[in-house]
Design a protein around this motif. Structure first.
Motif, PDB file in Angstrom:
ATOM      1  N   LEU A 144      -8.470   1.440  10.007  1.00 47.08           N
ATOM      2  CA  LEU A 144      -7.214   2.323   9.708  1.00 47.08           C
ATOM      3  C   LEU A 144      -7.239   2.522   8.363  1.00 47.08           C
ATOM      4  CD1 LEU A 144      -4.917   0.657  11.947  1.00 47.08           C
ATOM      5  CD2 LEU A 144      -6.476   2.384  12.710  1.00 47.08           C
ATOM      6  N   PHE A 145      -6.882   3.862   7.891  1.00 47.36           N
ATOM      7  CA  PHE A 145      -6.918   4.281   6.504  1.00 47.36           C
ATOM      8  C   PHE A 145      -5.375   5.283   6.922  1.00 47.36           C
ATOM      9  CE2 PHE A 145      -7.190   6.631   2.645  1.00 47.36           C
ATOM     10  CZ  PHE A 145      -7.394   5.577   1.902  1.00 47.36           C
ATOM     11  N   VAL A 146      -4.441   4.513   6.249  1.00 46.54           N
ATOM     12  CA  VAL A 146      -3.216   5.084   6.525  1.00 46.54           C
ATOM     13  C   VAL A 146      -2.430   5.367   5.153  1.00 46.54           C
ATOM     14  CG1 VAL A 146      -0.586   4.800   7.616  1.00 46.54           C
ATOM     15  CG2 VAL A 146      -2.863   3.667   8.521  1.00 46.54           C
ATOM     16  N   GLU A 147      -1.740   6.532   5.084  1.00 47.07           N
ATOM     17  CA  GLU A 147      -1.097   7.013   3.775  1.00 47.07           C
ATOM     18  C   GLU A 147       0.277   6.346   3.889  1.00 47.07           C
ATOM     19  OE1 GLU A 147       1.150  10.948   2.454  1.00 47.07           O
ATOM     20  OE2 GLU A 147      -1.149  10.896   1.979  1.00 47.07           O
ATOM     21  N   LEU A 148       0.857   5.513   3.257  1.00 46.42           N
ATOM     22  CA  LEU A 148       2.259   5.081   3.185  1.00 46.42           C
ATOM     23  C   LEU A 148       2.752   5.237   1.946  1.00 46.42           C
ATOM     24  CD1 LEU A 148       1.271   1.492   4.786  1.00 46.42           C
ATOM     25  CD2 LEU A 148       2.638   3.379   5.892  1.00 46.42           C
TER      26      LEU A 148
END
Length: 254
Positions: free
Chosen positions: A171-175
């Motif tokens: 998963l590559f998630v912008e936070l």
């Protein structure tokens, strides 16, 4: 509105795609390191396709790419310009099926890439859009899910929980702490057996050893710069995305 957001809708699709593909790996260097966490083959998902830099790069590695983009004119543009192995769904990914309110910034088009189901000060208008949960898609052979939704990350992940438990993709998630507290997402993914990694410079670091919220507070001024400015000054990093791998995994070890 940034210069890039003003110019992009006025230009033909091909030069915009070329410019975006050239600049975006400098804006988000992790995109240039796909081989570290996205194996070849299988299915990849791009949630929040925007002008398609992740979609097109993923299409070179995955057999199939599913791109979810709620802004109508961006979804149409992606359908018209994406490689044949890309399926574009004009919808917002969340935790339920039906319709949702998509909030748009000044100008009401969504070209800046900050449209969201979560309203904040930058938003000035809204449009009703179709929405779906990723679990509805019954995806198999899933290698990567990239999520860039400006605040509704938790809902996207909840709507994909069955898929994440079954497929165990990266998963590559912008936070971004300035948009939504990052703690709930970190706790949720930890409970699902995922470990976070960031790449603030030349190597990947465990998220546990990196103060993401503190870093973002110190570099928040960089986040206000547009794509062009941040791409041309890549030494001024604002780390706003986290790679999550099933516990025990390390970037580049596959």
């Amino acid at each position: 509105m940034t210069l890039a957001a003003r110019l992009a809708p006025r230009l033909p699709a091909r030069p915009v795609n070329v410019a975006t593909d050239l600049l975006y790996p400098r804006f988000e260097p992790e995109l240039a390191r796909l081989a570290d966490f996205c194996p070849r083959g299988g299915t990849a998902v791009d949630v929040g396709g925007w002008y398609g830099p992740w979609t097109r790069r993923l299409a070179r590695r995955a057999d199939r790419v599913v791109t979810v983009e709620p802004v109508p004119h961006l979804a149409r543009r992606l359908r018209a310009t994406s490689p044949p192995n890309v399926e574009v769904l004009q919808a917002a990914a969340t935790d339920h099926h039906g319709t949702a309110t998509l909030w748009l910034p000044h100008g009401g088009r969504g070209d800046r890439g900050v449209s969201s189901l979560v309203r904040r000060e930058v938003h000035r208008s809204a449009v009703d859009v179709s929405c779906l949960a990723l679990d509805e898609l019954q995806l198999r052979g899933l290698t990567l899910v990239k999520v860039d939704v400006d605040g509704s990350e938790a809902a996207v992940l909840r709507g994909a929980e069955e898929t994440l438990r079954r497929e165990r993709p990266a998963l590559f998630v912008e936070l971004e702490q300035r948009i939504q507290p990052v703690g709930p997402v970190l706790s949720y993914l930890s409970a699902l057996g995922y470990t976070g990694w960031v790449r603030p410079a030349r190597r990947w670091l465990p998220l546990a050893s990196f103060d993401l919220a503190g870093h973002q507070a110190r570099t928040a001024h960089v986040a206000e710069h547009g794509l062009l400015r941040r791409s041309l000054a890549p030494h001024r990093r604002y780390v706003n995305s986290v790679l999550f791998l099933p516990s025990g995994g390390r970037p580049g070890s596959g």
